[in-house]
Design a protein around this motif. Structure first.
Motif, PDB file in Angstrom:
ATOM      1  N   ILE A 242       0.829  -1.229  -0.042  1.00  0.00           N
ATOM      2  CA  ILE A 242      -0.074   0.097   0.146  1.00  0.00           C
ATOM      3  C   ILE A 242       0.886   1.296  -0.139  1.00  0.00           C
ATOM      4  N   GLY A 245       8.204   3.734   0.494  1.00  0.00           N
ATOM      5  CA  GLY A 245       8.909   4.800   1.177  1.00  0.00           C
ATOM      6  C   GLY A 245      10.405   4.582   0.978  1.00  0.00           C
ATOM      7  N   ALA A 250       5.181  -0.463   2.541  1.00  0.00           N
ATOM      8  CA  ALA A 250       4.131  -0.595   3.643  1.00  0.00           C
ATOM      9  C   ALA A 250       3.135  -1.683   2.853  1.00  0.00           C
ATOM     10  N   VAL A 262      -1.277  -3.466   9.227  1.00  0.00           N
ATOM     11  CA  VAL A 262      -0.281  -2.983   7.942  1.00  0.00           C
ATOM     12  C   VAL A 262       1.148  -3.271   8.652  1.00  0.00           C
ATOM     13  N   LYS A 264       4.832  -2.368   8.276  1.00  0.00           N
ATOM     14  CA  LYS A 264       5.789  -1.331   7.695  1.00  0.00           C
ATOM     15  C   LYS A 264       7.051  -1.726   7.748  1.00  0.00           C
ATOM     16  N   VAL A 300      -1.846   6.304  15.383  1.00  0.00           N
ATOM     17  CA  VAL A 300      -1.812   4.574  14.677  1.00  0.00           C
ATOM     18  C   VAL A 300      -1.577   3.821  15.920  1.00  0.00           C
ATOM     19  N   GLU A 317      -2.040  -1.069  13.290  1.00  0.00           N
ATOM     20  CA  GLU A 317      -3.334  -1.360  13.072  1.00  0.00           C
ATOM     21  C   GLU A 317      -3.722  -0.634  11.647  1.00  0.00           C
ATOM     22  N   VAL A 319      -5.469   1.293   8.992  1.00  0.00           N
ATOM     23  CA  VAL A 319      -6.385   2.474   8.983  1.00  0.00           C
ATOM     24  C   VAL A 319      -7.151   2.359   7.727  1.00  0.00           C
ATOM     25  N   THR A 323      -4.957   9.215   2.912  1.00  0.00           N
ATOM     26  CA  THR A 323      -4.267  10.429   3.522  1.00  0.00           C
ATOM     27  C   THR A 323      -4.980  11.631   3.113  1.00  0.00           C
ATOM     28  N   ASP A 368       0.499  14.035   4.248  1.00  0.00           N
ATOM     29  CA  ASP A 368       0.973  12.552   3.459  1.00  0.00           C
ATOM     30  C   ASP A 368       0.812  11.580   4.915  1.00  0.00           C
ATOM     31  N   ASN A 369       1.212  12.118   6.255  1.00  0.00           N
ATOM     32  CA  ASN A 369       1.309  11.146   7.286  1.00  0.00           C
ATOM     33  C   ASN A 369       0.152  11.250   8.275  1.00  0.00           C
ATOM     34  N   MET A 371      -3.842  10.241   8.252  1.00  0.00           N
ATOM     35  CA  MET A 371      -4.727   9.332   7.466  1.00  0.00           C
ATOM     36  C   MET A 371      -6.205   9.926   8.175  1.00  0.00           C
ATOM     37  N   ILE A 381       0.193   8.866  11.450  1.00  0.00           N
ATOM     38  CA  ILE A 381       1.071   7.767  10.981  1.00  0.00           C
ATOM     39  C   ILE A 381       2.671   8.333  10.971  1.00  0.00           C
ATOM     40  N   ASP A 382       3.657   7.352  10.778  1.00  0.00           N
ATOM     41  CA  ASP A 382       5.050   7.483  10.524  1.00  0.00           C
ATOM     42  C   ASP A 382       5.640   8.636  11.526  1.00  0.00           C
TER      43      ASP A 382
HETATM   44  N1  LIG Z   1      -1.597   1.882   9.674  1.00  0.00           N
HETATM   45  C1  LIG Z   1      -1.768   2.177   8.183  1.00  0.00           C
HETATM   46  N2  LIG Z   1      -2.893   1.975   7.819  1.00  0.00           N
HETATM   47  C2  LIG Z   1      -3.252   2.082   6.433  1.00  0.00           C
HETATM   48  N3  LIG Z   1      -2.145   2.768   5.747  1.00  0.00           N
HETATM   49  C3  LIG Z   1      -1.221   3.069   6.100  1.00  0.00           C
HETATM   50  C4  LIG Z   1      -0.625   2.873   7.547  1.00  0.00           C
HETATM   51  N4  LIG Z   1       0.586   3.055   7.589  1.00  0.00           N
HETATM   52  C5  LIG Z   1       0.946   3.617   6.302  1.00  0.00           C
HETATM   53  N5  LIG Z   1      -0.011   3.459   5.526  1.00  0.00           N
HETATM   54  C6  LIG Z   1       0.387   3.750   4.231  1.00  0.00           C
HETATM   55  O1  LIG Z   1       1.701   3.671   3.610  1.00  0.00           O
HETATM   56  C7  LIG Z   1       2.076   4.992   3.303  1.00  0.00           C
HETATM   57  C8  LIG Z   1       3.608   5.196   3.540  1.00  0.00           C
HETATM   58  O2  LIG Z   1       3.710   5.011   5.140  1.00  0.00           O
HETATM   59  P1  LIG Z   1       4.517   5.891   6.139  1.00  0.00           P
HETATM   60  O3  LIG Z   1       4.331   5.205   7.384  1.00  0.00           O
HETATM   61  O4  LIG Z   1       4.290   7.369   5.911  1.00  0.00           O
HETATM   62  O5  LIG Z   1       5.995   5.787   5.750  1.00  0.00           O
HETATM   63  P2  LIG Z   1       6.989   6.420   4.965  1.00  0.00           P
HETATM   64  O6  LIG Z   1       6.487   7.713   4.392  1.00  0.00           O
HETATM   65  O7  LIG Z   1       8.111   6.503   5.486  1.00  0.00           O
HETATM   66  O8  LIG Z   1       7.108   5.595   3.578  1.00  0.00           O
HETATM   67  C9  LIG Z   1       1.142   5.937   3.739  1.00  0.00           C
HETATM   68  O9  LIG Z   1       1.034   7.141   3.005  1.00  0.00           O
HETATM   69  C10 LIG Z   1      -0.156   5.314   3.615  1.00  0.00           C
HETATM   70  O10 LIG Z   1      -1.042   5.274   2.453  1.00  0.00           O
END
Ligand SMILES: Nc1ncnc2c1ncn2[C@@H]1O[C@H](COP(=O)(O)OP(=O)(O)O)[C@@H](O)[C@H]1O
Ligand SMILES: [Mg+2]
Length: 486
Positions: A242, A245, A250, A262, A264, A300, A317, A319, A323, A368-369, A371, A381-382
């Protein structure tokens, strides 16, 4: 299953083991001074030396008194001279800084040559050391600064960098910190490596990890996991990717109990020194630890974390939503009433992070971070660049984040709770206008959207003040203002 074993050798751990002890002599002293002194004090010579000094001082005082007695008006001066020689000078010598540092597997000791004991004036076991960092004025030569050793109690011991002198001593010191302290030496200013001409490519230094991570071609070649792959002893089955990064991907996955989670992923570097690999794990654990300490409906939730096949995973968890970035891109302009509701939720989560002891700075608070769920809730998140900050200090950090949402101080490597307030203002501007905020600029959404209320304009402008001391300090006030908009 190939589980990651930090002690496993990768054929490059050919570093010569350190001696039992590393002694660093601070300028103008030499390593021998301490040894000679130790020997002197170990025998009666030390005591004799002390007595001779006292004897000479007494004579000096006596001669002073004799001399000045002939001139009544400066009689007083003779006493002052005597006090200086007998009391102030020895006191001064006690108060003068450290002359030697010794490091071994137990801890770090600060010594003072010429005191009548060979035990450290101050010794700190490694378990008491919180961090090493360099405190230097960025406008001046880095060597004009200090190497600071911070204890968990908050006490900081400073050593003038210039006093460390020779390059060999630098080598010894950094290696000893790396080898024994268990404290990440990543806090050491990278300029130090240049200033001291220490080989950055030596695998034992943090620099290599930083360089390995920031090399994009390496990451592009990594394969994401494919659907139906089972990991963590079959506990999670991959559904789909999904996100992708900088550190890894993820994935949406299904747990054995049927819930969606999820995963990561962080790709851990393999073909580097063992210490570098340990540091990669530390970084991953850092995000896990911060998340584990947070319990809020808009943050999150961390379920579990593990390492497998040179990849580290946070199990989060799931979500079910999108975003804030993609929501705004699809739906702009968002009604002002809806924006107020999002702002209230974001304000609430920032208040929660800031009320933690110590406060938590997200550091990458961007659309972006964040949701948004289908029923209008938000989830932050993140937390990869998040940190806990000492409320007394202005904070410090490496440069990380999305420039449009970064407070000016973050560009200078400084980060505090105020930086998240700036990012909140910029995020609100994006929500109102649908436009990417202009970096390092105070934002005025009212100029881009007619129905933007004066209160929201004030909040955004107040949060995006460039100077930290002018910026909104208290999110409680923002919360109150937002409630008036409902
Ligand atoms: N808990 C979550 N539930 C649903 N989607 C998630 C979740 N964590 C991350 N994502 C998806 O993954 C993408 C990247 O995650 P993120 O934690 O922002 O990592 P990074 O920006 O370091 O790649 C997010 O933009 C989101 O779309
Ligand atoms: Mg992100």
């Amino acid at each position: 299953m190939n589980r990651f074993n930090p002690e496993e050798s990768n054929g490059r751990d050919n570093v010569v083991p350190l001696n039992k002890e590393t002694v660093i002599a601070l300028w103008p002293y030499s390593k021998n001074d301490l040894e000679v002194d130790k020997e002197a004090h170990a025998t009666e010579r030390g005591k004799i030396k002390g007595l001779v000094e006292l004897f000479v001082n007494c004579w000096f005082l006596f001669i002073l008194v004799l001399l000045f007695n002939h001139f009544e008006f400066i009689n007083l001066l003779s006493y002052v001279g005597g006090v200086v020689v007998l009391i102030v000078l020895p006191l001064f010598s006690l108060l003068r800084g450290f002359t030697h540092i010794k490091l071994n597997r137990n801890g770090i000791g600060f010594y003072q040559y010429d005191t009548s004991t060979d035990t450290a004036r101050k010794s700190i076991p490694w378990s008491f050391v919180q961090e090493f960092y360099v405190n230097a004025n960025p406008k001046r030569d880095v060597l004009a600064g200090y190497l600071c050793v911070k204890e968990k109690t908050g006490t900081v011991h400073k050593i003038k960098l210039r006093q460390i002198g020779e390059r060999e001593q630098w080598h010894d010191l950094i290696r000893a910190i790396d080898e024994w302290s268990g404290v990440s030496s990543s806090k050491l200013d990278p300029h130090l490596f240049d200033a001291t001409e220490i080989d950055k490519n030596s695998p034992s230094y943090t620099m290599l990890w930083l360089e390995a991570l920031s090399a994009p071609p390496e990451r592009a070649r990594l394969n994401p996991l494919t659907p139906d792959v089972r990991i963590c002893d079959g506990k999670y089955t991959l559904v789909r990717q999904i996100g992708a990064g900088g550190q890894g991907s993820a994935y949406l996955a299904r747990s054995t109990d049927g819930t969606q989670v999820v995963l990561k992923e962080y790709i851990l570097p393999i073909y580097v020194d063992i210490k570098v690999r340990k540091q990669a794990i530390e970084r991953f654990q850092h995000e896990a630890e911060i998340l584990r300490g947070l319990k809020h409906e808009s943050v999150v939730r961390l379920i579990h974390h593990f390492i497998e096949d040179h990849r580290a995973y946070l199990v989060l968890e799931y979500v079910d939503g999108e975003t804030l970035q993609s929501l705004v891109e699809k739906k702009t302009p968002i009604p002002m009433t809806e924006i107020v509701e999002y702002a209230l939720l974001l304000c609430d989560v920032l208040l929660y992070l800031q009320a933690k002891q110590p406060p938590v700075v997200h550091g990458d608070f961007t659309p972006d971070n964040i949701m948004v769920t289908k029923d209008g809730r938000v989830k932050l998140i993140d937390f990869m660049v998040a940190c806990e900050v000492d409320p007394e200090s202005k904070g410090n950090s490496s440069l990380a984040g999305k420039p449009s949402y970064m407070a000016p101080e973050q560009f200078r490597g400084c980060r505090s709770v105020q930086s998240d307030i700036y990012a909140f203002g910029a995020t609100l501007y994006f929500l109102i206008t649908g436009k990417e905020p202009e970096p390092i600029t105070q934002l005025h959404p009212i100029l881009d959207r007619e129905d933007c209320t004066v209160v929201l304009e004030e909040i955004v402008a107040g949060c995006t003040e460039q100077a930290m001391e002018m910026r909104v300090v208290c999110m409680e006030d923002v919360l109150k203002k937002l409630h008036t908009e409902r």
